[in-house]
Design a protein around this motif. Structure first.
Motif, mmCIF file in Angstrom:
data_model
loop_
_atom_site.group_PDB
_atom_site.id
_atom_site.type_symbol
_atom_site.label_atom_id
_atom_site.label_comp_id
_atom_site.label_asym_id
_atom_site.label_seq_id
_atom_site.Cartn_x
_atom_site.Cartn_y
_atom_site.Cartn_z
ATOM 1 N N LEU A 1 35.879 62.140 23.074
ATOM 2 C CA LEU A 1 36.257 60.910 23.737
ATOM 3 C C LEU A 1 35.548 60.874 25.074
ATOM 4 O O LEU A 1 35.368 61.884 25.718
ATOM 5 N N ALA A 2 35.121 59.716 25.484
ATOM 6 C CA ALA A 2 34.372 59.581 26.726
ATOM 7 C C ALA A 2 35.016 58.513 27.588
ATOM 8 O O ALA A 2 35.886 57.787 27.125
ATOM 9 N N GLY A 3 34.536 58.391 28.842
ATOM 10 C CA GLY A 3 35.030 57.469 29.865
ATOM 11 C C GLY A 3 35.420 56.081 29.409
ATOM 12 O O GLY A 3 35.638 55.841 28.251
ATOM 13 N N ALA A 4 35.500 55.157 30.314
ATOM 14 C CA ALA A 4 36.022 53.821 30.029
ATOM 15 C C ALA A 4 34.923 52.851 29.619
ATOM 16 O O ALA A 4 33.761 53.059 29.871
ATOM 17 N N GLY A 5 35.338 51.780 28.978
ATOM 18 C CA GLY A 5 34.479 50.632 28.727
ATOM 19 C C GLY A 5 33.732 50.676 27.414
ATOM 20 O O GLY A 5 33.311 51.711 26.947
ATOM 21 N N GLY A 6 33.585 49.519 26.777
ATOM 22 C CA GLY A 6 32.702 49.371 25.630
ATOM 23 C C GLY A 6 33.277 49.843 24.319
ATOM 24 O O GLY A 6 34.345 50.414 24.235
ATOM 25 N N ALA A 7 32.491 49.602 23.269
ATOM 26 C CA ALA A 7 32.899 49.971 21.917
ATOM 27 C C ALA A 7 32.502 51.402 21.623
ATOM 28 O O ALA A 7 31.527 51.916 22.137
ATOM 29 N N GLY A 8 33.256 52.039 20.754
ATOM 30 C CA GLY A 8 32.988 53.435 20.408
ATOM 31 C C GLY A 8 32.084 53.561 19.206
ATOM 32 O O GLY A 8 31.570 52.594 18.667
ATOM 33 N N GLY A 9 31.873 54.811 18.782
ATOM 34 C CA GLY A 9 31.151 55.082 17.561
ATOM 35 C C GLY A 9 29.687 55.399 17.736
ATOM 36 O O GLY A 9 29.015 55.708 16.772
ATOM 37 N N ALA A 10 29.147 55.320 18.924
ATOM 38 C CA ALA A 10 27.728 55.607 19.119
ATOM 39 C C ALA A 10 27.467 57.093 18.988
ATOM 40 O O ALA A 10 28.283 57.915 19.362
ATOM 41 N N ASP A 11 26.301 57.420 18.428
ATOM 42 C CA ASP A 11 25.918 58.830 18.340
ATOM 43 C C ASP A 11 25.429 59.304 19.695
ATOM 44 O O ASP A 11 24.600 58.665 20.331
ATOM 45 N N GLY A 12 25.946 60.434 20.137
ATOM 46 C CA GLY A 12 25.497 61.037 21.375
ATOM 47 C C GLY A 12 24.400 62.040 21.084
ATOM 48 O O GLY A 12 23.885 62.135 19.970
ATOM 49 N N ALA A 13 24.014 62.812 22.061
ATOM 50 C CA ALA A 13 22.988 63.823 21.902
ATOM 51 C C ALA A 13 23.408 64.829 20.842
ATOM 52 O O ALA A 13 24.569 65.234 20.775
ATOM 53 N N GLY A 14 22.476 65.216 19.997
ATOM 54 C CA GLY A 14 22.765 66.229 18.993
ATOM 55 C C GLY A 14 23.625 65.725 17.846
ATOM 56 O O GLY A 14 24.240 66.517 17.145
ATOM 57 N N GLY A 15 23.716 64.409 17.650
ATOM 58 C CA GLY A 15 24.489 63.876 16.539
ATOM 59 C C GLY A 15 25.989 63.865 16.759
ATOM 60 O O GLY A 15 26.750 63.631 15.834
ATOM 61 N N VAL A 16 26.438 64.112 17.982
ATOM 62 C CA VAL A 16 27.859 64.093 18.291
ATOM 63 C C VAL A 16 28.317 62.643 18.388
ATOM 64 O O VAL A 16 27.679 61.823 19.045
ATOM 65 N N VAL A 17 29.398 62.315 17.710
ATOM 66 C CA VAL A 17 29.930 60.963 17.774
ATOM 67 C C VAL A 17 30.787 60.818 19.023
ATOM 68 O O VAL A 17 31.666 61.635 19.276
ATOM 69 N N VAL A 18 30.514 59.790 19.803
ATOM 70 C CA VAL A 18 31.244 59.521 21.033
ATOM 71 C C VAL A 18 32.138 58.307 20.803
ATOM 72 O O VAL A 18 31.677 57.263 20.349
ATOM 73 N N ASP A 19 33.391 58.460 21.102
ATOM 74 C CA ASP A 19 34.356 57.373 20.984
ATOM 75 C C ASP A 19 34.729 56.948 22.396
ATOM 76 O O ASP A 19 35.491 57.641 23.076
ATOM 77 N N VAL A 20 34.196 55.851 22.872
ATOM 78 C CA VAL A 20 34.437 55.383 24.231
ATOM 79 C C VAL A 20 35.792 54.675 24.272
ATOM 80 O O VAL A 20 36.082 53.823 23.444
ATOM 81 N N VAL A 21 36.611 55.064 25.241
ATOM 82 C CA VAL A 21 37.957 54.511 25.375
ATOM 83 C C VAL A 21 38.131 53.890 26.751
ATOM 84 O O VAL A 21 37.378 54.179 27.674
ATOM 85 N N THR A 22 39.157 53.068 26.871
ATOM 86 C CA THR A 22 39.507 52.457 28.147
ATOM 87 C C THR A 22 41.020 52.273 28.203
ATOM 88 O O THR A 22 41.723 52.571 27.235
ATOM 89 N N ALA A 23 41.505 51.783 29.317
ATOM 90 C CA ALA A 23 42.941 51.584 29.506
ATOM 91 C C ALA A 23 43.532 50.767 28.366
ATOM 92 O O ALA A 23 42.970 49.769 27.944
ATOM 93 N N GLY A 24 44.667 51.236 27.856
ATOM 94 C CA GLY A 24 45.368 50.551 26.778
ATOM 95 C C GLY A 24 45.015 51.064 25.389
ATOM 96 O O GLY A 24 45.729 50.785 24.432
#
Length: 146
Positions: free
Chosen positions: A1-24
């Motif tokens: 899980l990563a910082g605030a804002g935006g939609a999740g699901g993007a691949d990060g470095a090394g094929g790690v899936v990042v799920d971006v979250v925000t308040a709520g």
């Protein structure tokens, strides 16, 4: 899980899936129910841009605010309380802990402090926590079961 804002699901470095979250937002990860609070990092200095920061409440009990003084809109039983950071002022830290009113707190974000500074800051943290709860100071390698 990563910082605030935006939609999740993007691949990060090394094929790690990042799920971006925000308040709520809410997520379940294994045995953990996570709810997210806040959107902004505390101000370091007017010359330093403010970035996203979202705190996390774990299983409705343990809140870690990250680099902010976000006060969740739900009761906090255990608070991971920042005690040292480029953005931290002790009086604001004490006011923050009083506003959250946890039953138990433990200091985090202390690596920027000397041993003497850490002792001073945790002493002030204890003063702010004790009206509503108690403070547990963990040393490297120690853990706390809640």
């Amino acid at each position: 899980l990563a910082g605030a804002g935006g939609a999740g699901g993007a691949d990060g470095a090394g094929g790690v899936v990042v799920d971006v979250v925000t308040a709520g937002d809410r997520r379940t990860v294994g045995p953990f129910d996570l709810s997210f609070h806040g959107t902004r990092h505390n101000l370091i200095h007017s010359s330093v841009p403010i970035v996203d920061n979202t705190g996390v409440l774990v299983n409705g009990r343990l809140f870690h605010p990250g680099d902010s003084y976000t006060v969740p809109d739900v009761p906090v039983e255990v608070l991971a309380a920042p005690v040292g950071a480029p953005w931290l002022k002790v009086s604001e830290m004490m006011d923050y802990v009083l506003a959250v009113g946890p039953r138990l707190a433990y200091p985090v974000h202390e690596a920027t402090l000397s041993d003497v500074g850490y002792g001073t800051h945790t002493g002030r943290l204890r003063e702010a926590v004790e009206p509503s709860g108690s403070l547990v100071v963990l040393r490297p390698g120690e853990s706390l079961t809640i």
